[in-house]
Enzyme design. Structure first.
Site, PDB file in Angstrom:
ATOM      1  N   HIS A 220      13.942  11.725   8.325  1.00 57.35           N
ATOM      2  CA  HIS A 220      14.910  10.626   8.204  1.00 57.35           C
ATOM      3  C   HIS A 220      15.239  10.442   6.725  1.00 57.35           C
ATOM      4  O   HIS A 220      14.343  10.414   5.881  1.00 57.35           O
ATOM      5  CB  HIS A 220      14.309   9.346   8.791  1.00 57.35           C
ATOM      6  CG  HIS A 220      15.043   8.119   8.387  1.00 57.35           C
ATOM      7  ND1 HIS A 220      16.404   7.987   8.567  1.00 57.35           N
ATOM      8  CD2 HIS A 220      14.622   6.960   7.794  1.00 57.35           C
ATOM      9  CE1 HIS A 220      16.779   6.809   8.104  1.00 57.35           C
ATOM     10  NE2 HIS A 220      15.719   6.167   7.632  1.00 57.35           N
TER      11      HIS A 220
ATOM     12  N   ASN B 289      21.242   6.177   3.275  1.00 60.86           N
ATOM     13  CA  ASN B 289      20.433   5.973   4.477  1.00 60.86           C
ATOM     14  C   ASN B 289      21.326   5.413   5.585  1.00 60.86           C
ATOM     15  O   ASN B 289      21.812   4.287   5.480  1.00 60.86           O
ATOM     16  CB  ASN B 289      19.298   4.995   4.138  1.00 60.86           C
ATOM     17  CG  ASN B 289      18.378   4.725   5.316  1.00 60.86           C
ATOM     18  OD1 ASN B 289      18.684   5.077   6.454  1.00 60.86           O
ATOM     19  ND2 ASN B 289      17.254   4.089   5.043  1.00 60.86           N
TER      20      ASN B 289
ATOM     21  N   CYS C 209      15.375   3.216  12.312  1.00 58.68           N
ATOM     22  CA  CYS C 209      15.425   4.562  11.715  1.00 58.68           C
ATOM     23  C   CYS C 209      14.878   5.632  12.656  1.00 58.68           C
ATOM     24  O   CYS C 209      15.231   6.797  12.546  1.00 58.68           O
ATOM     25  CB  CYS C 209      14.637   4.597  10.416  1.00 58.68           C
ATOM     26  SG  CYS C 209      15.251   3.399   9.245  1.00 58.68           S
TER      27      CYS C 209
HETATM   28  O1  UT7 Z   1      15.098   3.503   6.365  1.00 59.88           O
HETATM   29  C1  UT7 Z   1      14.005   2.690   6.584  1.00 59.88           C
HETATM   30  C2  UT7 Z   1      12.907   3.031   5.718  1.00 59.88           C
HETATM   31  N1  UT7 Z   1      13.207   2.645   4.362  1.00 59.88           N
HETATM   32  C3  UT7 Z   1      12.530   3.217   3.404  1.00 59.88           C
HETATM   33  O2  UT7 Z   1      11.758   4.089   3.695  1.00 59.88           O
HETATM   34  C4  UT7 Z   1      12.687   2.723   2.003  1.00 59.88           C
HETATM   35  C5  UT7 Z   1      11.338   2.657   1.353  1.00 59.88           C
HETATM   36  N2  UT7 Z   1      11.309   2.109   0.005  1.00 59.88           N
HETATM   37  C6  UT7 Z   1      11.975   2.643  -1.022  1.00 59.88           C
HETATM   38  O3  UT7 Z   1      12.724   3.577  -0.867  1.00 59.88           O
HETATM   39  C7  UT7 Z   1      11.712   2.106  -2.404  1.00 59.88           C
HETATM   40  O4  UT7 Z   1      10.648   1.195  -2.358  1.00 59.88           O
HETATM   41  C8  UT7 Z   1      12.935   1.421  -3.080  1.00 59.88           C
HETATM   42  C9  UT7 Z   1      14.015   2.458  -3.400  1.00 59.88           C
HETATM   43  C10 UT7 Z   1      13.508   0.347  -2.180  1.00 59.88           C
HETATM   44  C11 UT7 Z   1      12.521   0.754  -4.392  1.00 59.88           C
HETATM   45  O5  UT7 Z   1      11.950   1.710  -5.256  1.00 59.88           O
HETATM   46  P1  UT7 Z   1      10.558   1.433  -5.973  1.00 59.88           P
HETATM   47  O6  UT7 Z   1      10.309   2.581  -6.839  1.00 59.88           O
HETATM   48  O7  UT7 Z   1       9.546   1.098  -4.914  1.00 59.88           O
HETATM   49  O8  UT7 Z   1      10.898   0.178  -6.860  1.00 59.88           O
HETATM   50  P2  UT7 Z   1      10.208  -1.265  -6.849  1.00 59.88           P
HETATM   51  O9  UT7 Z   1      10.554  -1.994  -5.595  1.00 59.88           O
HETATM   52  O10 UT7 Z   1       8.783  -1.108  -7.199  1.00 59.88           O
HETATM   53  O11 UT7 Z   1      10.973  -1.971  -8.038  1.00 59.88           O
HETATM   54  C12 UT7 Z   1      10.857  -1.520  -9.376  1.00 59.88           C
HETATM   55  C13 UT7 Z   1      11.782  -2.342 -10.246  1.00 59.88           C
HETATM   56  C14 UT7 Z   1      11.673  -3.843 -10.017  1.00 59.88           C
HETATM   57  O12 UT7 Z   1      11.811  -4.483 -11.254  1.00 59.88           O
HETATM   58  P3  UT7 Z   1      10.517  -4.995 -12.060  1.00 59.88           P
HETATM   59  O13 UT7 Z   1       9.828  -5.966 -11.136  1.00 59.88           O
HETATM   60  O14 UT7 Z   1       9.696  -3.746 -12.321  1.00 59.88           O
HETATM   61  O15 UT7 Z   1      11.102  -5.609 -13.283  1.00 59.88           O
HETATM   62  C15 UT7 Z   1      12.890  -4.153  -9.166  1.00 59.88           C
HETATM   63  O16 UT7 Z   1      13.340  -5.474  -9.332  1.00 59.88           O
HETATM   64  O17 UT7 Z   1      13.150  -1.994  -9.972  1.00 59.88           O
HETATM   65  C16 UT7 Z   1      13.903  -3.194  -9.739  1.00 59.88           C
HETATM   66  N3  UT7 Z   1      14.992  -2.869  -8.813  1.00 59.88           N
HETATM   67  C17 UT7 Z   1      16.181  -2.409  -9.229  1.00 59.88           C
HETATM   68  N4  UT7 Z   1      16.673  -2.158 -10.447  1.00 59.88           N
HETATM   69  C18 UT7 Z   1      17.924  -1.673 -10.503  1.00 59.88           C
HETATM   70  C19 UT7 Z   1      14.988  -2.939  -7.455  1.00 59.88           C
HETATM   71  N5  UT7 Z   1      16.173  -2.532  -6.977  1.00 59.88           N
HETATM   72  C20 UT7 Z   1      16.926  -2.198  -8.055  1.00 59.88           C
HETATM   73  C21 UT7 Z   1      18.242  -1.714  -8.204  1.00 59.88           C
HETATM   74  N6  UT7 Z   1      18.683  -1.451  -9.443  1.00 59.88           N
HETATM   75  N7  UT7 Z   1      19.044  -1.453  -7.139  1.00 59.88           N
END
Ligand code: UT7
Length: 333
Positions: A260, A290, A114
C-alpha cells in the site's frame, strides 16, 4: 478442486488536476523538501468540486470492463471499497451500479480503509471459488482531498493524500492452469482505531451535526503518524511472511511486491525487513500520493499495462491502515 479466481480486466482513473508539493506550500506551512524527504511524494491528483468516489469508481469500472473484453451485463456482483463514500449512506456500490445501468445485482460495500482492496479481493475470491458469482466487479475509489485539514495542525496528513480509483473484473480460471489468487490473509486490531480515524460526525452525538462540531474541527481525519508508521512497518512484513509460508514459497519466488502506497519510507522499510530487492517493489507514491483503498490496484494496473508484471509472475500485495487493519494477497498472473 474449484478453479482459482483470476483478474481478467483492470483499469484505473485519476482526476486530471495535479497538485504539487509547491502548490501545497502556498496553502500551509510546509515545503517540497519536507514532503519528499518524509514521504517520497512529489504530486497527487485532486478532484474538482462535485466529483465523488462513485464517479471515479465508475470511470475505473468502464476501463476494467473494456480490458476484460466483456459486456457489462455479464457482471453478476459488485464490491466497492472506500473510506470516502459520496454520502453517509448508501455506500458507493449501488451508485456505481446505477451509473453502469446494472440494476438488480447485489452490491457490497467494504469499509477497511487502506486494506480495503485486499479485504474486498478476499471476499470476491470466496464468492468466485464457491461458484456463487462468475463475474465480479471490484471497485476501489477515494475522494479524500475535500476533507483534509489544510491548516498547520493538519499538515502531517494533508500532504499525503490524493484522489483516484481502480477496478478489476474477477472470474473463475476455467483453464485451471494454476494462475490466480493463491491466498489472502486478513487481520485487524480495533484497539488502535483512534490512531487513524475520522472521529466525527458521529451518531453518538445528538444532534450529530452542530455548530460546536464545526468550531472544533474534529470532523477532519487525524493520525498518530509515528505509531501508524511503526506498526505498518512491522505488520506488512509479518503478513507477507504468513502468506509465503502458507503457499510454501520463499521471498526469492516473489517477482513483485506491491505495498500500500502510504509512505515511500514505509515501503522501503518493508522491503528491507523482507530482504526483497528494491527493484521488485512497485512504488508510484511520488506521482499519486496515498489513495487509500485505490492505491494497490492503481499500482497493479500501471505495472500490468507497462508490461512490468508478466504472465506467470508471482505478485504479493500487502496493506496496513486505519482500524488497524492489515492483510496480504498472493496472485500468480
Ligand atoms: O495510509 C494509512 C497509513 N498511513 C501511514 O502509514 C502514514 C504513516 N505515517 C507517516 O507516514 C509519517 O509519520 C508522516 C509522514 C505522517 C510524518 O513523518 P514523521 O517523520 O513521522 O514526522 P513527525 O510526525 O515525527 O514530525 C516531524 C516534524 C514535526 O515538527 P517538530 O515537532 O519536530 O517541530 C511536525 O510538526 O515535522 C513537522 N511536520 C511537518 N513539517 C512540514 C509534520 N507535517 C509537516 C509538513 N510539513 N507537512
Amino acid at each position: 478442486m474449484s478453479p482459482k479466481t483470476i483478474i481478467t480486466g483492470i483499469g484505473h482513473f485519476l482526476p486530471p488536476k495535479v497538485v504539487t508539493n509547491f502548490d501545497l506550500e502556498k496553502k500551509m506551512n510546509t515545503s517540497d523538501e519536507w514532503i519528499r524527504q518524509r514521504s517520497g511524494i512529489k504530486e497527487r491528483h485532486y478532484v474538482e468540486p462535485g466529483v465523488g468516489s462513485s464517479d471515479l469508481g465508475y470511470e475505473a469500472a468502464l476501463r476494467a470492463i473494456e480490458d476484460a473484453k466483456i459486456d457489462k451485463s455479464e457482471i453478476d456482483f459488485i464490491i466497492a471499497a472506500t473510506l470516502s463514500p459520496d454520502h453517509y449512506f448508501p455506500g458507493i456500490g449501488v451508485l456505481v451500479q446505477a451509473k453502469l445501468g446494472l440494476s438488480g445485482i447485489g452490491a457490497l460495500d467494504v469499509r477497511n480503509q487502506c486494506t480495503g482492496f485486499i479485504y474486498a479481493l478476499s471476499a470476491a475470491d470466496q464468492y468466485i471459488r464457491n461458484q456463487t458469482y462468475k463475474k465480479i466487479l471490484l471497485v476501489a475509489a477515494e475522494v479524500q482531498t475535500s476533507n483534509l485539514d489544510y491548516s498547520d495542525e493538519g499538515r502531517d496528513m494533508a500532504v499525503l493524500f490524493g484522489d483516484g480509483a481502480a477496478a478489476v473484473i474477477l472470474e473463475p480460471n476455467e483453464k485451471n492452469d494454476n494462475r490466480g489468487i493463491l491466498s489472502t490473509h486478513l487481520f485487524s486490531d480495533g484497539n488502535y482505531a483512534s490512531d487513524l480515524w475520522m472521529e466525527k460526525p458521529s451518531p453518538k452525538d445528538n444532534p450529530t451535526f452542530s455548530k460546536e462540531l464545526l468550531d472544533t474541527g474534529r470532523f477532519f481525519p487525524k493520525m498518530d503518524g509515528r505509531n501508524v508508521f511503526k506498526n505498518a512497518s512491522i505488520k506488512m512484513p509479518e503478513v507477507v511472511q504468513i502468506a509465503l509460508k502458507h503457499n510454501n514459497i520463499t521471498i526469492e519466488d516473489v517477482d513483485h511486491l506491491i505495498p500500500h502506497q502510504a509512505n515511500d519510507r514505509i515501503s522501503l522499510m518493508v522491503a528491507k525487513i523482507l530482504r526483497i530487492p528494491v527493484e521488485k517493489v512497485i512504488r508510484n507514491i511520488d506521482r499519486i500520493g496515498n489513495t487509500t483503498a485505490a492505491s494497490i490496484p492503481i499500482a497493479l494496473d500501471e505495472s500490468l499495462k507497462k508490461g512490468r508484471i508478466k504472465e506467470g509472475d508471482i505478485v504479493v500485495l500487502t496493506a496496513f491502515g486505519s482500524g488497524y487493519t492489515w492483510g496480504s494477497a498472493v496472485i500468480r498472473f
